[in-house]
Design a protein around this motif. Structure first.
Motif, PDB file in Angstrom:
ATOM      1  N   LYS A 344       0.755  -1.258  -0.092  1.00 24.34           N
ATOM      2  CA  LYS A 344       0.083   0.066   0.197  1.00 24.34           C
ATOM      3  C   LYS A 344       0.939   1.359   0.001  1.00 24.34           C
ATOM      4  O   LYS A 344       0.532   2.194  -0.781  1.00 24.34           O
ATOM      5  CB  LYS A 344      -0.983   0.177   1.224  1.00 24.34           C
ATOM      6  N   ILE A 345       1.917   1.296   0.757  1.00 29.43           N
ATOM      7  CA  ILE A 345       2.697   2.338   0.960  1.00 29.43           C
ATOM      8  C   ILE A 345       3.478   2.820  -0.431  1.00 29.43           C
ATOM      9  O   ILE A 345       3.603   3.860  -0.974  1.00 29.43           O
ATOM     10  CB  ILE A 345       3.776   2.061   1.945  1.00 29.43           C
ATOM     11  N   LEU A 346       3.935   1.577  -0.983  1.00 33.01           N
ATOM     12  CA  LEU A 346       4.641   1.597  -2.376  1.00 33.01           C
ATOM     13  C   LEU A 346       3.791   2.230  -3.353  1.00 33.01           C
ATOM     14  O   LEU A 346       4.153   2.913  -4.299  1.00 33.01           O
ATOM     15  CB  LEU A 346       5.266   0.355  -2.782  1.00 33.01           C
ATOM     16  N   LYS A 347       2.534   1.877  -3.194  1.00 34.68           N
ATOM     17  CA  LYS A 347       1.659   2.297  -4.535  1.00 34.68           C
ATOM     18  C   LYS A 347       1.382   3.997  -4.308  1.00 34.68           C
ATOM     19  O   LYS A 347       1.325   4.564  -5.045  1.00 34.68           O
ATOM     20  CB  LYS A 347       0.299   1.712  -4.286  1.00 34.68           C
ATOM     21  N   LEU A 348       0.842   4.080  -3.042  1.00 35.19           N
ATOM     22  CA  LEU A 348       0.736   5.414  -2.842  1.00 35.19           C
ATOM     23  C   LEU A 348       2.155   6.427  -2.907  1.00 35.19           C
ATOM     24  O   LEU A 348       1.756   7.576  -3.176  1.00 35.19           O
ATOM     25  CB  LEU A 348       0.480   5.736  -1.041  1.00 35.19           C
ATOM     26  N   ALA A 349       3.187   6.026  -2.801  1.00 35.62           N
ATOM     27  CA  ALA A 349       4.672   6.628  -2.947  1.00 35.62           C
ATOM     28  C   ALA A 349       4.685   6.847  -4.689  1.00 35.62           C
ATOM     29  O   ALA A 349       5.480   7.756  -4.945  1.00 35.62           O
ATOM     30  CB  ALA A 349       5.639   5.859  -2.351  1.00 35.62           C
ATOM     31  N   GLY A 350       3.889   5.828  -5.006  1.00 35.58           N
ATOM     32  CA  GLY A 350       4.217   6.121  -6.562  1.00 35.58           C
ATOM     33  C   GLY A 350       5.343   5.199  -7.296  1.00 35.58           C
ATOM     34  O   GLY A 350       5.677   5.185  -8.587  1.00 35.58           O
ATOM     35  N   ILE A 351       5.689   4.241  -6.467  1.00 34.21           N
ATOM     36  CA  ILE A 351       6.831   3.501  -6.839  1.00 34.21           C
ATOM     37  C   ILE A 351       6.380   2.085  -7.267  1.00 34.21           C
ATOM     38  O   ILE A 351       6.996   1.751  -8.396  1.00 34.21           O
ATOM     39  CB  ILE A 351       7.775   3.273  -5.585  1.00 34.21           C
TER      40      ILE A 351
END
Length: 354
Positions: A344-351
């Motif tokens: 979830k964090i990596l998607k929100l971060a755009g990575i």
């Protein structure tokens, strides 16, 4: 309030205050597919306030008790610096005992953007749901914005004058960005918080069409999506019927405003501290490859960015804070926990792609 005006060759141009852009003033901006989503108020919910007033409060986006627990974590972060700050000792509520900040409590460095409580807040479903409602998609990327802890009763703040501005380039037309504040404490009329000029978001294009989009005076701040207004310029909006409003909210409320709306913050006048984080989200599909590269670098270096999650030409990653003319070693060399590499964090971060 009418949005029409009559101009003539004798119209006097208001005195302006300009901040130097980092990019060519005349560069063309591509059409923005969401530019017209707030042209009319026809949603039947709080989005109508965004369209007409330029701001709104989404009540209870974060459960109250959890919001207050985030406030506790922010104060724990402040007390973790070896500067002697203690939340229950007002004698330590001074620059000497605090990390470098602006406006009496705006913190943007020291990896704050990537502290666990900031990422936990960005993952709150109520916050994601609000931005999903704005954009019509839950495939979002977030800004790496930071937060604010404003302590009451301070007398050592030098940069506390109003700084009426909008966070959108004068060259853009229509809607481009909605900004957010995750409020973490009671925020009444006398408490520190956000001042917004109601109705200004729908008039900025008329203003610039009337008086032009050039700048006359250079200053140091250089974000492209930024425009600071002089007293004379503010008077034009006031004559159109726009009024300043101090936004009030409770712990867990999400304050949203159109980036075209004129705004600034104020410090507490009463006894309560102001505690909040800044959150801004936009559709992941709007990222360019350069956006992704810059965001990945900022994420891995645990650096913050401006509020705009998209448009690499106009955003920038913040550099380390400066104390006594040198990079603050508490910023550049302070031990930190790594950001959790969750899906979830990596998607929100755009990575990571959705």
């Amino acid at each position: 309030m009418s949005s029409t005006t009559t101009t003539s060759t004798t119209t006097e141009t208001p005195k302006v205050l300009r901040l130097r852009p980092k990019v060519d003033d005349a560069m063309p901006l591509p059409p923005f597919e969401y530019a017209h989503i707030f042209d009319e108020a026809n949603y039947g919910d709080w989005r109508d306030e965004l369209a007409t007033k330029g701001w709104t409060v989404v009540k209870g986006a974060v459960p109250r008790e959890r919001a207050l627990s985030y406030r506790e974590r922010m104060f724990e972060w402040l007390e973790s610096f070896p500067l002697g700050f203690k939340r229950d000792d007002p004698s330590t509520w001074t620059n000497e005992h605090l990390p470098v900040h602006a406006k009496g409590g705006m913190f943007w460095s020291y990896g704050l953007s990537h502290e666990s409580f900031c990422w936990d807040l960005r993952q709150e479903q109520g916050i994601i749901d609000a931005f999903t409602k704005v954009w019509g998609t839950d495939e979002l990327v977030t800004s790496f914005d930071a937060g604010c802890i404003m302590l009451p009763g301070r007398t050592d703040v030098k940069d506390d004058q109003p700084w009426e501005h909008m966070d959108q380039s004068r060259h853009r037309r229509g809607f481009y960005c909605v900004q957010g504040i995750a409020n973490l404490n009671e925020n009444g009329p006398d408490d520190g918080g956000l001042m917004v000029m109601t109705g200004s978001s729908q008039l900025v294009e008329e203003y610039f069409d009337t008086f032009g989009r050039t700048y006359e005076k250079e200053r140091t701040f250089g974000a492209f999506d930024y425009w600071m207004f002089s007293d004379e310029e503010l008077k034009w909006f006031e004559n159109k019927g726009c009024k300043w409003v101090k936004v009030t909210a409770g712990p867990g409320d999400l304050i949203l405003w159109d980036s075209r709306a004129l705004h600034y913050n104020v410090r507490p006048k009463g006894e309560k501290d102001r505690c909040c984080t800044y959150i801004c989200m936009a559709p992941a599909k709007l990222q360019t490859e350069e956006d992704k590269r810059i965001r990945k670098e900022a994420f891995e270096a645990e650096r913050g960015t401006t509020h705009v999650p998209i448009g690499h030409v106009y955003s920038r990653a913040f550099t380390p804070s400066v104390r006594d003319g040198k990079p603050d070693p508490l910023d550049t060399g302070r031990p930190r926990d790594r950001i959790p590499q969750t899906d979830k964090i990596l998607k929100l971060a755009g990575i990571k792609a959705y």
